[in-house]
Design an enzyme around this catalytic site. Sequence first.
Site, PDB file in Angstrom:
ATOM      1  N   CYS A  97      24.663  33.048  54.236  1.00  0.00           N
ATOM      2  CA  CYS A  97      25.753  32.373  54.982  1.00  0.00           C
ATOM      3  C   CYS A  97      25.962  32.959  56.372  1.00  0.00           C
ATOM      4  CB  CYS A  97      27.040  32.451  54.188  1.00  0.00           C
ATOM      5  SG  CYS A  97      26.892  31.750  52.552  1.00  0.00           S
ATOM      6  N   HIS A 133      33.173  31.492  58.580  1.00  0.00           N
ATOM      7  CA  HIS A 133      32.359  30.879  57.524  1.00  0.00           C
ATOM      8  C   HIS A 133      33.309  30.253  56.504  1.00  0.00           C
ATOM      9  CE1 HIS A 133      29.639  30.082  54.386  1.00  0.00           C
ATOM     10  NE2 HIS A 133      29.908  31.146  53.652  1.00  0.00           N
ATOM     11  N   ASN A 151      31.120  25.042  50.814  1.00  0.00           N
ATOM     12  CA  ASN A 151      30.389  26.128  51.474  1.00  0.00           C
ATOM     13  C   ASN A 151      28.954  25.655  51.750  1.00  0.00           C
ATOM     14  OD1 ASN A 151      28.866  28.395  52.058  1.00  0.00           O
ATOM     15  ND2 ASN A 151      29.769  29.672  50.456  1.00  0.00           N
TER      16      ASN A 151
HETATM   17  N1  ACO Z   1      36.928  25.472  37.090  1.00  0.00           N
HETATM   18  C1  ACO Z   1      37.804  25.970  36.185  1.00  0.00           C
HETATM   19  N2  ACO Z   1      37.825  27.266  35.840  1.00  0.00           N
HETATM   20  C2  ACO Z   1      36.936  28.072  36.409  1.00  0.00           C
HETATM   21  C3  ACO Z   1      35.983  27.617  37.365  1.00  0.00           C
HETATM   22  C4  ACO Z   1      36.023  26.257  37.683  1.00  0.00           C
HETATM   23  N3  ACO Z   1      35.180  25.711  38.574  1.00  0.00           N
HETATM   24  N4  ACO Z   1      35.241  28.669  37.768  1.00  0.00           N
HETATM   25  C5  ACO Z   1      35.680  29.754  37.113  1.00  0.00           C
HETATM   26  N5  ACO Z   1      36.708  29.384  36.281  1.00  0.00           N
HETATM   27  C6  ACO Z   1      37.490  30.231  35.379  1.00  0.00           C
HETATM   28  C7  ACO Z   1      36.775  31.499  34.993  1.00  0.00           C
HETATM   29  O1  ACO Z   1      35.908  31.294  33.904  1.00  0.00           O
HETATM   30  C8  ACO Z   1      37.942  32.405  34.641  1.00  0.00           C
HETATM   31  O2  ACO Z   1      38.366  32.086  33.354  1.00  0.00           O
HETATM   32  P1  ACO Z   1      38.823  33.260  32.332  1.00  0.00           P
HETATM   33  O3  ACO Z   1      40.011  33.902  32.995  1.00  0.00           O
HETATM   34  O4  ACO Z   1      39.117  32.531  31.077  1.00  0.00           O
HETATM   35  O5  ACO Z   1      37.651  34.191  32.245  1.00  0.00           O
HETATM   36  C9  ACO Z   1      39.045  31.942  35.601  1.00  0.00           C
HETATM   37  O6  ACO Z   1      38.666  30.625  36.059  1.00  0.00           O
HETATM   38  C10 ACO Z   1      39.219  32.842  36.811  1.00  0.00           C
HETATM   39  O7  ACO Z   1      37.920  33.082  37.343  1.00  0.00           O
HETATM   40  P2  ACO Z   1      37.720  34.028  38.582  1.00  0.00           P
HETATM   41  O8  ACO Z   1      36.264  34.243  38.816  1.00  0.00           O
HETATM   42  O9  ACO Z   1      38.610  35.224  38.401  1.00  0.00           O
HETATM   43  O10 ACO Z   1      38.324  33.112  39.750  1.00  0.00           O
HETATM   44  P3  ACO Z   1      38.577  33.550  41.214  1.00  0.00           P
HETATM   45  O11 ACO Z   1      39.987  33.357  41.539  1.00  0.00           O
HETATM   46  O12 ACO Z   1      37.956  34.892  41.515  1.00  0.00           O
HETATM   47  O13 ACO Z   1      37.752  32.461  42.027  1.00  0.00           O
HETATM   48  C11 ACO Z   1      35.708  32.148  43.234  1.00  0.00           C
HETATM   49  C12 ACO Z   1      36.352  32.354  41.865  1.00  0.00           C
HETATM   50  C13 ACO Z   1      36.268  30.875  43.841  1.00  0.00           C
HETATM   51  C14 ACO Z   1      34.199  32.018  43.059  1.00  0.00           C
HETATM   52  C15 ACO Z   1      36.045  33.351  44.129  1.00  0.00           C
HETATM   53  O14 ACO Z   1      35.754  34.539  43.465  1.00  0.00           O
HETATM   54  C16 ACO Z   1      35.303  33.336  45.451  1.00  0.00           C
HETATM   55  O15 ACO Z   1      35.550  32.509  46.318  1.00  0.00           O
HETATM   56  N6  ACO Z   1      34.394  34.308  45.660  1.00  0.00           N
HETATM   57  C17 ACO Z   1      33.674  34.406  46.923  1.00  0.00           C
HETATM   58  C18 ACO Z   1      32.532  33.462  46.967  1.00  0.00           C
HETATM   59  C19 ACO Z   1      31.940  33.461  48.357  1.00  0.00           C
HETATM   60  O16 ACO Z   1      32.652  33.637  49.320  1.00  0.00           O
HETATM   61  N7  ACO Z   1      30.655  33.316  48.509  1.00  0.00           N
HETATM   62  C20 ACO Z   1      30.193  33.379  49.901  1.00  0.00           C
HETATM   63  C21 ACO Z   1      28.843  33.572  50.031  1.00  0.00           C
HETATM   64  S1  ACO Z   1      27.953  32.160  49.489  1.00  0.00           S
HETATM   65  C22 ACO Z   1      26.339  32.353  50.095  1.00  0.00           C
HETATM   66  O17 ACO Z   1      26.010  33.302  50.761  1.00  0.00           O
HETATM   67  C23 ACO Z   1      25.346  31.271  49.702  1.00  0.00           C
END
Ligand code: ACO
Length: 321
Positions: free
Chosen positions: A111, A246, A276
């Site tokens: 990214c 980003h 993204n």
């Molecule tokens: N729909 C419903 N529930 C979901 C989903 C979904 N799509 N995805 C995860 N959950 C659930 C999980 O299973 C978890 O359930 P549990 O508590 O029963 O285990 C719960 O939701 C919370 O999951 P978390 O992973 O804690 O959710 P979080 O608030 O951390 O959000 C996310 C996840 C959006 C991926 C976040 O961590 C994030 O944005 N991370 C950064 C990603 C990023 O910036 N990437 C950039 C680089 S990309 C590249 O270089 C190609």
Amino acid sequence: MARIIGTGSYLPKRVMTNKEMEEYVDTTDEWIVARTGIRERHLSDGQENTGDLGYIAALAALENAGVKAEEVDYILVATTTPHSLVPNTSSYIQDKLGASNASCLDLNAACTGFIYGLEVAEGLLKSDHINHILVIGSEVLSKITDFTDRSTCVLFGDGAGAAVLAKGNGIRGIISGADGTKGACLHTRDFPVNNLIEKGSTAPQLIHMDGKEVYKFAVNILPEALKAAVLRGKGDLEELDHIVPHQANIRIIEAASKRLSISMDKFYVNIQNTGNTSSASIAIALDELNRSGKLENGHQLALVGFGGGLTYGAVYLEWNI
Ligand code: ACO
């Protein structure tokens, strides 16, 4: 000395809403909007590949810059999802543009790719014989997205953005870096050594991500990289007119706004419509800002990215188109 003299972007026509995503994985529109800010993303129709998206964005950038394809000396394509491994995506775009005088190079910094591309372009423009460079970020992430994994498939979209760079006053400070120790946080499988001979497998390369780890990295590095680029350019954070981050997660952008004490009004946000798009994300957002009429010559901007690697980088510039 380098400046951006034109921008362009392209999003595939097919829009996939969060509601539609509910048909593929156990998720809801409410969860995706609340946790990421994403409402919909554009996806390739399966015919348009990375070079096709990048070509359309590049054409728009050249037109915006008033530069002919033959005047381009270098094409740098940042991508994680190349059109093909050989030829590189840049050569594919060169052919479609008829940019026969251009050298062609692909680079991959996930990214952060567009920021790395701008940094390389700025360096190349110090050479006497290089006057115009096309920097393109183009991705068909749907090629490597696991549409059975709800924790990643809701995040990504396809698209391309481009900028034409020339000599002149504009870019004031650039920083980039990487923390390879965190590579496993966001990865595809290694290219297997002798795989075809020994195993006969052609397993697809799907993205796996430890979202929490990437999130922690991002909320820290985004403000730090931005501050470092502005400092390198001897600027002042308070004088920034626009920040183009980003587009990975609205919560990451909001956290940066808070940490930097810079109003969210200054951050350009389009994640709700794009998701993204990795290397393309900052380039698409910059083009939208450029075409919105809100960007004036003399405005101070910061572009800032982070992603797989884990990589990061930021550019501080004065708009001088
Ligand atoms: N729909 C419903 N529930 C979901 C989903 C979904 N799509 N995805 C995860 N959950 C659930 C999980 O299973 C978890 O359930 P549990 O508590 O029963 O285990 C719960 O939701 C919370 O999951 P978390 O992973 O804690 O959710 P979080 O608030 O951390 O959000 C996310 C996840 C959006 C991926 C976040 O961590 C994030 O944005 N991370 C950064 C990603 C990023 O910036 N990437 C950039 C680089 S990309 C590249 O270089 C190609």
